[in-house]
Design an enzyme around this catalytic site. Structure first.
Site, PDB file in Angstrom:
ATOM      1  N   SER A 163      66.661  30.129  41.973  1.00 58.84           N
ATOM      2  CA  SER A 163      66.876  30.759  40.661  1.00 58.84           C
ATOM      3  C   SER A 163      66.451  32.218  40.699  1.00 58.84           C
ATOM      4  O   SER A 163      65.536  32.602  41.439  1.00 58.84           O
ATOM      5  CB  SER A 163      66.052  30.037  39.592  1.00 58.84           C
ATOM      6  OG  SER A 163      66.094  30.772  38.374  1.00 58.84           O
ATOM      7  N   TYR A 165      58.247  26.825  36.544  1.00 59.43           N
ATOM      8  CA  TYR A 165      59.629  26.886  37.035  1.00 59.43           C
ATOM      9  C   TYR A 165      59.759  27.995  38.087  1.00 59.43           C
ATOM     10  O   TYR A 165      60.309  27.780  39.172  1.00 59.43           O
ATOM     11  CB  TYR A 165      60.568  27.135  35.860  1.00 59.43           C
ATOM     12  CG  TYR A 165      62.036  27.187  36.230  1.00 59.43           C
ATOM     13  CD1 TYR A 165      62.730  26.028  36.576  1.00 59.43           C
ATOM     14  CD2 TYR A 165      62.729  28.394  36.231  1.00 59.43           C
ATOM     15  CE1 TYR A 165      64.080  26.075  36.915  1.00 59.43           C
ATOM     16  CE2 TYR A 165      64.072  28.450  36.562  1.00 59.43           C
ATOM     17  CZ  TYR A 165      64.741  27.295  36.903  1.00 59.43           C
ATOM     18  OH  TYR A 165      66.071  27.342  37.247  1.00 59.43           O
TER      19      TYR A 165
HETATM   20  N1  LIG Z   1      71.987  27.245  34.487  1.00 61.95           N
HETATM   21  C1  LIG Z   1      71.317  28.314  34.874  1.00 61.95           C
HETATM   22  O1  LIG Z   1      71.337  29.401  34.247  1.00 61.95           O
HETATM   23  C2  LIG Z   1      70.516  28.249  36.146  1.00 61.95           C
HETATM   24  C3  LIG Z   1      69.972  29.455  36.625  1.00 61.95           C
HETATM   25  C4  LIG Z   1      69.229  29.430  37.788  1.00 61.95           C
HETATM   26  C5  LIG Z   1      69.035  28.244  38.464  1.00 61.95           C
HETATM   27  N2  LIG Z   1      69.564  27.090  37.978  1.00 61.95           N
HETATM   28  C6  LIG Z   1      69.306  25.860  38.761  1.00 61.95           C
HETATM   29  O2  LIG Z   1      70.526  25.213  38.992  1.00 61.95           O
HETATM   30  C7  LIG Z   1      70.295  23.808  39.122  1.00 61.95           C
HETATM   31  C8  LIG Z   1      71.264  23.067  38.251  1.00 61.95           C
HETATM   32  O3  LIG Z   1      71.075  23.448  36.906  1.00 61.95           O
HETATM   33  P1  LIG Z   1      72.212  23.257  35.799  1.00 61.95           P
HETATM   34  O4  LIG Z   1      72.191  24.473  34.970  1.00 61.95           O
HETATM   35  O5  LIG Z   1      73.457  22.785  36.436  1.00 61.95           O
HETATM   36  O6  LIG Z   1      71.526  22.100  34.955  1.00 61.95           O
HETATM   37  P2  LIG Z   1      72.157  20.903  34.075  1.00 61.95           P
HETATM   38  O7  LIG Z   1      71.166  20.672  32.998  1.00 61.95           O
HETATM   39  O8  LIG Z   1      73.575  21.164  33.746  1.00 61.95           O
HETATM   40  O9  LIG Z   1      72.107  19.702  35.081  1.00 61.95           O
HETATM   41  C9  LIG Z   1      70.915  19.155  35.514  1.00 61.95           C
HETATM   42  C10 LIG Z   1      71.259  17.807  36.133  1.00 61.95           C
HETATM   43  O10 LIG Z   1      70.117  17.358  36.830  1.00 61.95           O
HETATM   44  C11 LIG Z   1      70.019  15.967  36.595  1.00 61.95           C
HETATM   45  N3  LIG Z   1      68.652  15.546  36.797  1.00 61.95           N
HETATM   46  C12 LIG Z   1      67.581  15.812  36.010  1.00 61.95           C
HETATM   47  N4  LIG Z   1      66.503  15.223  36.520  1.00 61.95           N
HETATM   48  C13 LIG Z   1      66.898  14.578  37.648  1.00 61.95           C
HETATM   49  C14 LIG Z   1      66.227  13.782  38.625  1.00 61.95           C
HETATM   50  N5  LIG Z   1      64.911  13.509  38.523  1.00 61.95           N
HETATM   51  N6  LIG Z   1      66.948  13.270  39.642  1.00 61.95           N
HETATM   52  C15 LIG Z   1      68.282  13.514  39.734  1.00 61.95           C
HETATM   53  N7  LIG Z   1      68.965  14.254  38.853  1.00 61.95           N
HETATM   54  C16 LIG Z   1      68.272  14.791  37.821  1.00 61.95           C
HETATM   55  C17 LIG Z   1      70.478  15.787  35.155  1.00 61.95           C
HETATM   56  O11 LIG Z   1      70.860  14.451  34.896  1.00 61.95           O
HETATM   57  C18 LIG Z   1      71.656  16.755  35.090  1.00 61.95           C
HETATM   58  O12 LIG Z   1      72.868  16.141  35.486  1.00 61.95           O
HETATM   59  C19 LIG Z   1      68.824  23.583  38.781  1.00 61.95           C
HETATM   60  O13 LIG Z   1      68.082  23.470  39.972  1.00 61.95           O
HETATM   61  C20 LIG Z   1      68.442  24.852  38.029  1.00 61.95           C
HETATM   62  O14 LIG Z   1      67.079  25.143  38.147  1.00 61.95           O
HETATM   63  C21 LIG Z   1      70.294  27.073  36.835  1.00 61.95           C
END
Ligand SMILES: NC(=O)c1ccc[n+]([C@@H]2O[C@H](COP(=O)([O-])OP(=O)(O)OC[C@H]3O[C@@H](n4cnc5c(N)ncnc54)[C@H](O)[C@@H]3O)[C@@H](O)[C@H]2O)c1
Length: 251
Positions: free
Chosen positions: A142, A155
């Site tokens: 991230s 985080y």
């Molecule tokens: N969206 C953003 O702006 C952003 C920015 C930087 C990093 N990220 C990173 O990208 C990754 C994905 O984020 P996203 O935005 O797609 O999130 P999202 O909320 O769309 O999806 C998260 C998914 O993780 C699953 N999940 C949660 N706990 C879990 C567990 N214990 N075991 C298995 N699955 C689990 C949930 O069911 C969900 O499907 C994360 O690692 C997040 O930190 C996201």
């Protein structure tokens, strides 16, 4: 269907939603067979349907990616289908809390999945890839690893640690033909960022204004970077943190 990844088997965690779902779809579109993992069974089935309707191959496996034994079960499940070529760790949680108010259960919730889950998944994948002499691992990090944001200490710590895990494993596993990289997204429109926000459009506009490009990310922007890192186009790239963030940080 493009064929850049034809013949490769890929595990993608967080495949029920957001970035993981987009990554699984993108890898499948490029010819990979995909194993979809998440705790959310219904979302997994939706992603699998999208892939199969487009002519791809998808296998669902419900797993808590914070639990080392379930991660190992996921790796066994994938290795039972075919040689395990690609592993993308996208499962993560983001939650804000002032550091002084953090209690041990909040600490464990963030660190066990974001850091522990990445560590155990990388090692589970690597143990199966080492005998093959080949493999591709991508961690989803991230922007928060580079930019301190009040309220996000755990985080940010977890993602900074994921970056160092990525670099360290690139050194350990490179001699075995395994490349390890990370993609660090900036603000990306997914359920994590917008679903719970009452004023999503204002949130998006605020984040777009921070980018020199005036943009926020889509899950497919991140997926495209992952697809590059698991293809032969990136054969000379390992231990790198590819920032897909619209230029918000340039460390
Ligand atoms: N969206 C953003 O702006 C952003 C920015 C930087 C990093 N990220 C990173 O990208 C990754 C994905 O984020 P996203 O935005 O797609 O999130 P999202 O909320 O769309 O999806 C998260 C998914 O993780 C699953 N999940 C949660 N706990 C879990 C567990 N214990 N075991 C298995 N699955 C689990 C949930 O069911 C969900 O499907 C994360 O690692 C997040 O930190 C996201």
């Amino acid at each position: 269907m493009m064929t850049l990844l034809t013949g490769r088997l890929a595990v993608v965690t967080d495949a029920a939603s957001g970035i993981g779902r987009a990554t699984a779809i993108r890898l499948a579109r490029q010819g990979a067979r995909v194993v979809l993992a998440d705790i959310a069974a219904a979302g997994l089935a939706e992603t699998a349907a999208l892939i199969c309707e487009a002519g791809g191959e998808a296998h669902c496996h419900v797993a808590d990616c914070a639990d080392p034994s379930q991660i190992d079960g996921l790796a066994d499940f994938a290795a039972g289908i075919a040689r395990l070529d690609i592993w993308c760790n996208s499962a993560g949680v983001a939650a804000a809390c002032p550091a002084v108010d953090v209690d041990p259960s909040f600490y464990d919730r963030i660190l066990d999945l974001n850091l522990g889950g990445s560590f155990w998944a990388c090692t589970a994948a690597a143990r199966r890839m080492i005998p093959q002499g080949r493999g591709f691992i991508v961690n989803i990090s991230s922007n928060a690893a580079d930019e301190p944001i009040a309220g996000l200490s755990l985080y940010a710590m977890s993602k900074a640690a994921v970056n160092m895990l990525t670099r360290t494993l690139a050194k350990e596993l490179g001699p075995h033909g395994i490349r390890v990289n990370a993609v660090a997204p900036g603000f990306t429109v997914t359920p994590m960022t917008v679903a719970s926000d009452a004023d999503a459009q204002a949130l998006i506009a605020r984040n777009a204004a921070r980018s020199p490009l005036g943009l926020v990310g889509s899950p497919d922007d991140v997926a495209a970077a992952v697809a590059y890192l698991v293809s032969d186009d990136s054969r000379f790239v390992t231990g790198q943190i590819l920032r897909v963030n619209g230029g918000i940080t340039m460390p």
